[in-house]
Design a protein around this motif. Structure first.
Motif, PDB file in Angstrom:
ATOM      1  N   GLY B 155       0.771  -1.240   0.000  1.00  0.00           N
ATOM      2  CA  GLY B 155       0.000   0.000   0.000  1.00  0.00           C
ATOM      3  C   GLY B 155       0.803   1.290   0.000  1.00  0.00           C
ATOM      4  O   GLY B 155       0.227   2.377   0.137  1.00  0.00           O
ATOM      5  N   ALA B 156       2.129   1.206  -0.136  1.00  0.00           N
ATOM      6  CA  ALA B 156       2.942   2.432  -0.072  1.00  0.00           C
ATOM      7  C   ALA B 156       2.579   3.395  -1.198  1.00  0.00           C
ATOM      8  O   ALA B 156       2.197   2.965  -2.293  1.00  0.00           O
ATOM      9  CB  ALA B 156       4.423   2.076  -0.141  1.00  0.00           C
ATOM     10  N   ARG B 157       2.693   4.705  -0.931  1.00  0.00           N
ATOM     11  CA  ARG B 157       2.360   5.731  -1.922  1.00  0.00           C
ATOM     12  C   ARG B 157       3.529   6.728  -2.034  1.00  0.00           C
ATOM     13  O   ARG B 157       4.184   7.004  -1.030  1.00  0.00           O
ATOM     14  CB  ARG B 157       1.107   6.493  -1.494  1.00  0.00           C
ATOM     15  CG  ARG B 157      -0.097   5.603  -1.288  1.00  0.00           C
ATOM     16  CD  ARG B 157      -1.273   6.390  -0.723  1.00  0.00           C
ATOM     17  NE  ARG B 157      -2.229   5.467  -0.099  1.00  0.00           N
ATOM     18  CZ  ARG B 157      -3.255   5.844   0.655  1.00  0.00           C
ATOM     19  NH1 ARG B 157      -3.467   7.129   0.897  1.00  0.00           N
ATOM     20  NH2 ARG B 157      -4.066   4.942   1.187  1.00  0.00           N
ATOM     21  N   PRO B 158       3.732   7.281  -3.219  1.00  0.00           N
ATOM     22  CA  PRO B 158       4.775   8.305  -3.365  1.00  0.00           C
ATOM     23  C   PRO B 158       4.543   9.436  -2.361  1.00  0.00           C
ATOM     24  O   PRO B 158       3.399   9.857  -2.169  1.00  0.00           O
ATOM     25  CB  PRO B 158       4.594   8.801  -4.800  1.00  0.00           C
ATOM     26  CG  PRO B 158       3.926   7.669  -5.514  1.00  0.00           C
ATOM     27  CD  PRO B 158       3.045   7.011  -4.495  1.00  0.00           C
ATOM     28  N   GLY B 159       5.602   9.869  -1.719  1.00  0.00           N
ATOM     29  CA  GLY B 159       5.479  10.929  -0.717  1.00  0.00           C
ATOM     30  C   GLY B 159       5.371  10.408   0.703  1.00  0.00           C
ATOM     31  O   GLY B 159       5.538  11.161   1.663  1.00  0.00           O
ATOM     32  N   LEU B 219       7.630   1.338  -6.899  1.00  0.00           N
ATOM     33  CA  LEU B 219       8.040   2.655  -6.403  1.00  0.00           C
ATOM     34  C   LEU B 219       9.519   2.629  -6.021  1.00  0.00           C
ATOM     35  O   LEU B 219      10.177   1.589  -6.086  1.00  0.00           O
ATOM     36  CB  LEU B 219       7.188   3.046  -5.186  1.00  0.00           C
ATOM     37  CG  LEU B 219       5.673   3.076  -5.416  1.00  0.00           C
ATOM     38  CD1 LEU B 219       4.948   3.438  -4.127  1.00  0.00           C
ATOM     39  CD2 LEU B 219       5.319   4.043  -6.537  1.00  0.00           C
ATOM     40  N   GLY B 220      10.049   3.780  -5.624  1.00  0.00           N
ATOM     41  CA  GLY B 220      11.418   3.883  -5.135  1.00  0.00           C
ATOM     42  C   GLY B 220      11.427   4.575  -3.789  1.00  0.00           C
ATOM     43  O   GLY B 220      10.372   4.839  -3.198  1.00  0.00           O
ATOM     44  N   ALA B 221      12.619   4.850  -3.279  1.00  0.00           N
ATOM     45  CA  ALA B 221      12.710   5.546  -1.994  1.00  0.00           C
ATOM     46  C   ALA B 221      14.064   6.213  -1.865  1.00  0.00           C
ATOM     47  O   ALA B 221      15.050   5.767  -2.446  1.00  0.00           O
ATOM     48  CB  ALA B 221      12.504   4.581  -0.840  1.00  0.00           C
ATOM     49  N   THR B 261       5.518   2.606   5.976  1.00  0.00           N
ATOM     50  CA  THR B 261       5.372   3.872   5.249  1.00  0.00           C
ATOM     51  C   THR B 261       3.982   4.414   5.552  1.00  0.00           C
ATOM     52  O   THR B 261       3.023   3.648   5.690  1.00  0.00           O
ATOM     53  CB  THR B 261       5.533   3.711   3.717  1.00  0.00           C
ATOM     54  OG1 THR B 261       4.275   3.362   3.134  1.00  0.00           O
ATOM     55  CG2 THR B 261       6.583   2.665   3.364  1.00  0.00           C
ATOM     56  N   LEU B 262       3.902   5.727   5.702  1.00  0.00           N
ATOM     57  CA  LEU B 262       2.617   6.335   6.028  1.00  0.00           C
ATOM     58  C   LEU B 262       2.595   7.781   5.563  1.00  0.00           C
ATOM     59  O   LEU B 262       3.631   8.345   5.209  1.00  0.00           O
ATOM     60  CB  LEU B 262       2.305   6.216   7.518  1.00  0.00           C
ATOM     61  CG  LEU B 262       3.098   7.003   8.551  1.00  0.00           C
ATOM     62  CD1 LEU B 262       2.541   6.714   9.949  1.00  0.00           C
ATOM     63  CD2 LEU B 262       4.567   6.670   8.535  1.00  0.00           C
ATOM     64  N   ASP B 263       1.384   8.305   5.554  1.00  0.00           N
ATOM     65  CA  ASP B 263       1.190   9.703   5.187  1.00  0.00           C
ATOM     66  C   ASP B 263       2.141  10.573   6.013  1.00  0.00           C
ATOM     67  O   ASP B 263       2.252  10.387   7.221  1.00  0.00           O
ATOM     68  CB  ASP B 263      -0.271  10.060   5.491  1.00  0.00           C
ATOM     69  CG  ASP B 263      -0.629  11.435   5.002  1.00  0.00           C
ATOM     70  OD1 ASP B 263      -1.151  11.543   3.879  1.00  0.00           O
ATOM     71  OD2 ASP B 263      -0.361  12.403   5.759  1.00  0.00           O
ATOM     72  N   PRO B 264       2.836  11.542   5.363  1.00  0.00           N
ATOM     73  CA  PRO B 264       3.828  12.335   6.106  1.00  0.00           C
ATOM     74  C   PRO B 264       3.223  13.091   7.287  1.00  0.00           C
ATOM     75  O   PRO B 264       3.878  13.239   8.323  1.00  0.00           O
ATOM     76  CB  PRO B 264       4.387  13.299   5.055  1.00  0.00           C
ATOM     77  CG  PRO B 264       3.702  13.030   3.780  1.00  0.00           C
ATOM     78  CD  PRO B 264       2.812  11.855   3.937  1.00  0.00           C
ATOM     79  N   GLY B 284      13.262   8.329   5.797  1.00  0.00           N
ATOM     80  CA  GLY B 284      13.274   8.650   4.375  1.00  0.00           C
ATOM     81  C   GLY B 284      11.890   8.838   3.808  1.00  0.00           C
ATOM     82  O   GLY B 284      10.905   8.957   4.545  1.00  0.00           O
ATOM     83  N   VAL B 285      11.825   8.857   2.478  1.00  0.00           N
ATOM     84  CA  VAL B 285      10.586   9.159   1.774  1.00  0.00           C
ATOM     85  C   VAL B 285      10.427   8.219   0.570  1.00  0.00           C
ATOM     86  O   VAL B 285      11.413   7.813  -0.047  1.00  0.00           O
ATOM     87  CB  VAL B 285      10.570  10.652   1.330  1.00  0.00           C
ATOM     88  CG1 VAL B 285      11.700  10.936   0.347  1.00  0.00           C
ATOM     89  CG2 VAL B 285       9.235  11.049   0.742  1.00  0.00           C
ATOM     90  N   VAL B 286       9.181   7.861   0.280  1.00  0.00           N
ATOM     91  CA  VAL B 286       8.883   7.021  -0.882  1.00  0.00           C
ATOM     92  C   VAL B 286       8.830   7.893  -2.132  1.00  0.00           C
ATOM     93  O   VAL B 286       8.208   8.965  -2.126  1.00  0.00           O
ATOM     94  CB  VAL B 286       7.533   6.278  -0.683  1.00  0.00           C
ATOM     95  CG1 VAL B 286       7.144   5.516  -1.945  1.00  0.00           C
ATOM     96  CG2 VAL B 286       7.608   5.350   0.518  1.00  0.00           C
ATOM     97  N   ASP B 287       9.505   7.445  -3.182  1.00  0.00           N
ATOM     98  CA  ASP B 287       9.538   8.173  -4.460  1.00  0.00           C
ATOM     99  C   ASP B 287       8.640   7.491  -5.495  1.00  0.00           C
ATOM    100  O   ASP B 287       8.454   6.278  -5.460  1.00  0.00           O
ATOM    101  CB  ASP B 287      10.968   8.203  -5.024  1.00  0.00           C
ATOM    102  CG  ASP B 287      11.962   8.842  -4.066  1.00  0.00           C
ATOM    103  OD1 ASP B 287      11.576   9.793  -3.361  1.00  0.00           O
ATOM    104  OD2 ASP B 287      13.127   8.373  -4.032  1.00  0.00           O
ATOM    105  N   ALA B 288       8.145   8.290  -6.439  1.00  0.00           N
ATOM    106  CA  ALA B 288       7.292   7.741  -7.497  1.00  0.00           C
ATOM    107  C   ALA B 288       8.088   6.865  -8.461  1.00  0.00           C
ATOM    108  O   ALA B 288       7.608   5.840  -8.940  1.00  0.00           O
ATOM    109  CB  ALA B 288       6.605   8.870  -8.254  1.00  0.00           C
TER     110      ALA B 288
END
Lengths: 312, 312
Positions: B155-159, B219-221, B261-264, B284-288
């Protein structure tokens, strides 16, 4: 890995996953930390596990990975049958000999396929490892009870008729690798006759009936030598090793037929009009006192419930 | 068997059974063909299995059977934690070296006890075997989802913010034998912040985060090198082998911390007021776009998601 096809652990998992279809009961199959399943409201979850090791439960070189896969899921299906349960899903953990890991995993999976499909079993998870040791496989099977309830080992009553679903003995000649789990038979029998106790014949008739009698409060039983159905393999093995066919029928394991006890009137009705596709043999009666006896033309003979001790 | 105490397979099973108490959720524990459990109405059943082999996942001579038992149930509890599930019951299948079978089985069981009790896990079934090969144990753990739902890998999302629950690296110095499954932490985090994706760090942070990113659609990170919490064991191991502590934190496995991973905004709230007993590090952060990168003082460096291949 030098094999063609999937590479490494995650390649293998992806390969398996791409070939695995799951039914509507599986919310989440292979590919996460856990599988997730829906159990029918009101039903109990059933769970059983069996580990098979090369050199102990099979010889990989002789049997091949397909037969091992078939046996590994078959013995677990047989345990679900013994409760009159409905199978749902399997988890498969393997320790694979290095260098043959991918090939063996694919063979095992292919071997499981037909039984899994026939009985609606989703492959929902597992664990793949490789090592320098022999091949080991542990299958956990999940199922659920039906509205007719689970049949335990512990419900036998004095006076119960003892019934088995097929001929026994000599499975070592090959049938031990090819279990025919009595899932449909168990469901039909439970719907019609509500057995008091049931078990699958894996350790041997005497030993497994012994489990029922012990769990039911230390009861005994008298078996009628003339009525115990003897498998042709027991006759064949007898000609080789000199033990009687009846000894093989009583003490060989891995027949995977059902042994059940039920009210004698229910047994009579069941045997007079067996459910479609179900074969039944009435072989004896449950006694109030302990001990297992064989009724022969010459009188009563005690039976030692030896069976197979997996730590022996 | 020459050991004192229980004799043979059935003696051992009786011994285990006499020492096993089960809770109200277990309708039927050890001693029948299957265990039977009640799953909460509306909940999904969770199921996971892990097989551990002597010489691969532990060294029996060094660790002893108690540590093996603890690890075997711990790694499975960690998988239930990774879904934010509640553990219910365990099935334990073992291949025990002949001659030490009963002693080892008792040690393994003793080692499982504290974690099982702490997390309310009933031992409901298993399979005991002995052979001439090394010690193998396969634990299947059953659990269920809570009303807050299961947290998947996918379920991870960019951002999304990327968060871990504790310091990483160097588990080989001993912690790999002593998993602290983050069950309570996962339940608290899920109740408060509904993570989009979660996994336990068993293959290594880079590899396990890689699983999340792959399952979430490629996705990336980008990880911030300065914020990745490094375990003192990673420092100690670094002094021995010359790899940097950060390399150990990124690539060592078996930390059994959670990576989520979760909403910032949810991450900010969670880190500002963490649930009782929960430690959190935003790393860190999830990238598109795909790929895993490390942000250092000197710029962005790609991270290879190598981790541990169990077939390698």
């Amino acid at each position: 890995m030098s094999e063609p096809g999937p590479v490494g652990e995650f390649g293998l998992i992806d390969w398996i996953r791409a070939r695995t279809r799951v039914g509507g009961r599986t919310s989440l199959g292979i590919g996460d930390d856990c599988a997730a399943l829906r159990v029918t409201t009101g039903a109990d979850l059933l769970a059983t596990t069996d580990m098979l090791m090369d050199g102990t439960h099979f010889r990989l070189d002789e049997a091949g990975p397909e037969a091992v896969g078939r046996k590994a899921i078959g013995v677990n299906l047989s345990d679900i049958a013994a409760m009159a349960g409905r199978p749902l899903a399997a988890l498969v953990a393997v320790a694979l000999p290095k260098g043959r890991a991918v090939e063996l995993a694919q063979g095992v999976l292919a071997g499981m396929g037909p039984l899994a499909q026939r009985y609606g079993v989703d492959l929902v998870g597992g664990d793949t490892n490789a090592w320098d040791g022999p091949f080991v496989i542990a299958v956990t099977l999940l199922g659920e009870t039906t509205p007719d309830g689970a049949v335990r080992r512990s419900g036998a009553r004095p006076g119960d008729a003892i019934v088995v679903t097929g001929p026994l003995g000599g499975s070592l000649l090959g049938r031990h690798l090819d279990p025919r789990p009595r899932i449909d038979e168990a469901l039909s029998i439970n719907r019609r006759a509500r057995p008091h106790a049931m078990i699958d014949v894996s350790d041997g008739l005497a030993a497994d009936l012994g489990h029922i009698l012990a769990e039911s409060g230390g009861l005994g039983a008298t078996l009628d030598a003339d009525t115990i159905p003897i498998h042709p393999d027991a006759e064949a093995l007898s000609r080789r090793d000199g033990r009687t066919p009846l000894e093989h029928a009583l003490h060989d394991g891995e027949d995977f037929e059902l042994c059940l006890t039920l009210d004698p009137a229910d047994a009579e009705d069941l045997l007079a009009r067996p459910p479609a596709g179900v074969t039944l043999h009435r072989i004896g009666v449950v006694d109030a006192g302990p001990g297992l006896r064989l009724a022969t033309g010459g009188g009563l003979v005690p039976i030692e419930p030896r069976g197979y001790d997996h730590l022996g």
